[in-house]
Scaffold this active site. Structure first.
Site, short mmCIF file in Angstrom:
data_model
loop_
_atom_site.label_atom_id
_atom_site.label_comp_id
_atom_site.label_asym_id
_atom_site.label_seq_id
_atom_site.Cartn_x
_atom_site.Cartn_y
_atom_site.Cartn_z
N HIS A 243 -64.09 -25.08 34.14
CA HIS A 243 -64.37 -25.04 32.70
C HIS A 243 -65.34 -23.92 32.30
O HIS A 243 -65.08 -23.15 31.39
CB HIS A 243 -64.99 -26.37 32.22
CG HIS A 243 -64.22 -27.59 32.62
ND1 HIS A 243 -62.85 -27.60 32.76
CD2 HIS A 243 -64.62 -28.85 32.91
CE1 HIS A 243 -62.46 -28.81 33.11
NE2 HIS A 243 -63.51 -29.59 33.22
N ARG B 27 -47.37 -46.63 42.96
CA ARG B 27 -47.13 -47.66 43.97
C ARG B 27 -47.43 -49.03 43.38
O ARG B 27 -48.47 -49.61 43.65
CB ARG B 27 -48.03 -47.38 45.18
CG ARG B 27 -47.49 -48.03 46.44
CD ARG B 27 -48.24 -47.59 47.62
NE ARG B 27 -49.69 -47.64 47.38
CZ ARG B 27 -50.61 -47.21 48.23
NH1 ARG B 27 -50.25 -46.66 49.35
NH2 ARG B 27 -51.90 -47.29 47.96
N HIS C 104 -58.68 -28.63 31.16
CA HIS C 104 -58.55 -29.20 29.82
C HIS C 104 -59.49 -28.54 28.80
O HIS C 104 -59.26 -28.64 27.60
CB HIS C 104 -58.70 -30.72 29.84
CG HIS C 104 -60.11 -31.21 29.94
ND1 HIS C 104 -60.78 -31.31 31.12
CD2 HIS C 104 -60.97 -31.64 28.99
CE1 HIS C 104 -62.01 -31.78 30.88
NE2 HIS C 104 -62.14 -31.99 29.60
N ASP D 218 -67.11 -29.18 40.31
CA ASP D 218 -66.47 -30.04 39.31
C ASP D 218 -66.25 -29.30 37.99
O ASP D 218 -65.17 -29.39 37.41
CB ASP D 218 -67.36 -31.28 39.08
CG ASP D 218 -66.70 -32.31 38.17
OD1 ASP D 218 -65.46 -32.42 38.19
OD2 ASP D 218 -67.43 -33.01 37.44
C1 BG6 Z 1 -64.08 -33.08 33.94
C2 BG6 Z 1 -65.11 -33.37 34.99
O1 BG6 Z 1 -63.27 -32.00 34.33
O2 BG6 Z 1 -64.72 -32.76 32.72
C3 BG6 Z 1 -66.04 -34.48 34.54
O3 BG6 Z 1 -64.46 -33.74 36.20
C4 BG6 Z 1 -66.62 -34.16 33.19
O4 BG6 Z 1 -67.07 -34.69 35.50
C5 BG6 Z 1 -65.51 -33.82 32.21
O5 BG6 Z 1 -67.32 -35.31 32.74
C6 BG6 Z 1 -66.07 -33.38 30.88
O6 BG6 Z 1 -65.03 -33.22 29.96
P1 BG6 Z 1 -65.28 -33.35 28.41
O7 BG6 Z 1 -63.98 -32.98 27.79
O8 BG6 Z 1 -65.69 -34.77 28.16
O9 BG6 Z 1 -66.38 -32.40 28.08
#
Ligand code: BG6
Length: 538
Positions: free
Chosen positions: A293, A93, A231, A288
């Site tokens: 993860h 937007r 990720h 989170d």
């Molecule tokens: C994210 C979380 O998925 O992963 C964050 O929402 C966290 O809170 C982050 O800081 C950590 O990712 P990485 O790759 O920096 O370990």
């Protein structure tokens, strides 16, 4: 992993594999891949190059897009891994044209990309950057987006291939998905090519909302076209868990309750909540990072060997672990929630969570979690899996420590032998990616003195090139259509089945406080002490 889309040997003529692009002029590569001076020397096999396609990013002005997605796309271009006429389409937007979006993308890439800046590569990529302004409830804007994709089919030969990246708040998912359904944008059939959707975490807030989200996405896209991003799975060391376990003979025979005493997962961050107060306060550490993860790390560490290295085979093994997870009977003692208080980190004063900007002074949201889980399978029965994660801990480190049982008998003199620890295999996910093996060794000298030592494998020393960023890797996989590193809907649901009872138990309770710069609340140490163990000091 599916076979690379283009796998000719260096110097061979470009392959004509169905479903792949002849690797003639990917963005970033001058003419052929074999003559590509920008090619990453690591790719001993010809790199996997997706078919011509467009990547549509919704929410392109957000933090994730600026810090990870746009730089990741530039890195791919720089490595010659994007197809010819790859189109990057931003939707947001803003009263912008293509030029303003290109500016944003350039700045993001210059600031955050992993690989060096190359103006030539950028010019080729920038020639194919487009922007469609509009809000998510704006039918006209979505009609324009649809028309733009149609035009690109003819002008850029993208054959209708497009991936849609939802880098937007979850509350917006239904609106955008409905627009895609309304315009037929999500339909492979209608587009004549493939259409894929990338959904960023959080995948829901609990089991019920995850089921609803999955139902929504599956209504609009076919399941194999849905890519849920976690990720962590794009991190090189996380993928190495599988290589370590299944490419070697050494570890698997002892990877079970006969030899393993316990497993510890630590995901520590020194950072706080950054500018994400509203999101974080409504989420907390368990939702989170534990739900996604950390449970994914646990699944990869504990799963059986997949029958083949394919997305379905790997996901099938992971889901078995996630379904076999058990929570302790006594949650008060084995599910600890903490919140950081003021303290000191790296010589600087750090405010407490409740004093952070936009956080309520009586917030009960946790910034730290430590839990003990079990896995009810023949391989793992009785082995505790301890998981802890927290913000504002002394340093940023993620690791998996597999602690083996102690030798049943030591034939050495007690006076000469130090109290030996457990043999440990430690997978360091980040930073200093690598693997460490800890074992007892004789100390040089005449006496038979034994002490713990460490044997280290460091990625940085064993390989000359740096690992791709997680997002770089995952975006490429989406464009290729390789879903190996993306959790399936049932994995997400199974993870929420673990988290929901914890959240129910914690609801309304005060978290334990810990000082910023310390390793979490003392209750987390007591939890291990109760079991006669201590946390590894990473
Ligand atoms: C994210 C979380 O998925 O992963 C964050 O929402 C966290 O809170 C982050 O800081 C950590 O990712 P990485 O790759 O920096 O370990």
């Amino acid at each position: 992993m599916t076979e690379p889309a283009a796998t000719a040997l260096q110097g061979d003529p470009p392959p004509k594999t169905p479903g792949s692009t002849p690797a003639t002029s990917p963005v970033g590569a001058p003419v052929s891949v074999s003559g590509n001076p920008l090619r990453d020397p690591r790719d001993r096999r010809l790199p996997r190059v997706p078919e011509p396609c467009a990547l549509v990013v919704f929410g392109v002005t957000g933090d994730l897009a600026r810090k990870k997605l746009l730089p990741g796309i530039y890195d791919l271009a720089n490595r010659g891994l994007l197809p010819p006429d790859f189109v990057l389409l931003g939707f947001a937007r803003r009263d912008w044209g293509d030029g303003e979006f290109e500016d944003l993308a350039r700045k993001s890439a210059q600031e955050y990309a992993r690989t060096a800046w190359n103006e030539e590569v950028w010019k080729r990529l920038a020639g194919n950057i487009k922007f469609v302004p509009g809000s998510f409830d704006d039918n006209e804007a979505f009609d324009t987006l649809c028309e733009t994709l149609d035009e690109l089919r003819a002008s850029h030969g993208i054959k209708g291939n497009a991936a849609f990246y939802l880098s937007i708040p979850p509350s917006m998912f239904p609106v955008v998905l409905e627009q895609m359904e309304r315009t037929g944008m999500a339909s492979n059939k209608q587009s004549g090519g493939w259409r894929r959707v990338v959904v960023e975490k959080p995948f829901g807030h609990d089991l019920e909302s995850a089921l609803e989200l999955n139902r929504l996405v599956d209504k609009v896209f076919t399941p194999q076209d849905v890519f849920r991003i976690d990720h962590y799975l794009g991190k090189e060391t996380v993928q190495n868990i599988m290589a370590l376990r299944f490419a070697n003979q050494l570890f698997e025979p002892v990877w079970n309750s006969n030899y393993v005493d316990s497993v510890q997962f630590t995901m520590a961050e020194d950072g706080g909540i950054g500018g994400r107060a509203a999101f974080y306060d409504a989420t907390g550490a368990a939702r989170d990072v534990l739900q996604n993860h950390l449970l994914q790390l646990l699944a990869l560490t504990a799963m059986e060997e997949p029958v083949e290295f394919s997305p379905e085979a790997i996901r099938t093994e992971k889901i078995k672990v996630l379904r076999a997870i058990s929570l302790p009977d006594n949650l008060a003692e084995y599910a600890i929630r903490g919140q950081y208080d003021q303290g000191w980190l790296a010589g600087e004063r750090s405010v407490g969570y409740r004093a952070e900007k936009d956080i309520k002074p009586d917030s009960k949201t946790e910034t730290y979690v430590a839990v003990r889980l079990g896995i009810e399978t023949r391989r793992w029965a009785g082995v505790p899996f301890y998981i802890r994660t927290g913000k504002r801990l002394p340093r940023r480190v993620t690791e998996i420590g597999v602690l083996f049982k102690k030798a049943p008998h030591l034939p050495f003199s007690r006076t000469d032998t130090e109290e030996l620890g457990h043999n440990q295999l430690v997978i360091r996910v980040q930073p200093d990616e690598g693997v460490t093996l800890k074992f007892g060794s004789k100390v040089p000298g005449t006496a038979m003195e034994v002490r713990d030592v460490a044997m280290d494998f460091l990625y940085g020393e064993a390989f000359t090139e740096a690992s791709p960023e997680a997002y770089e890797r995952l975006i490429l996989d989406v464009l290729i259509g390789d879903a190996t590193l993306f959790p399936r809907n049932d994995e997400v649901e199974a993870s929420w089945r673990v988290i929901d009872p914890l959240e129910d138990f914690w609801a309304g309770q005060e978290p334990y406080l810990y000082r910023a710069g310390e390793w979490g609340p003392k209750e987390a140490d007591e939890m291990l002490a109760r079991d006669g163990r201590v946390w590894r000091r990473p």
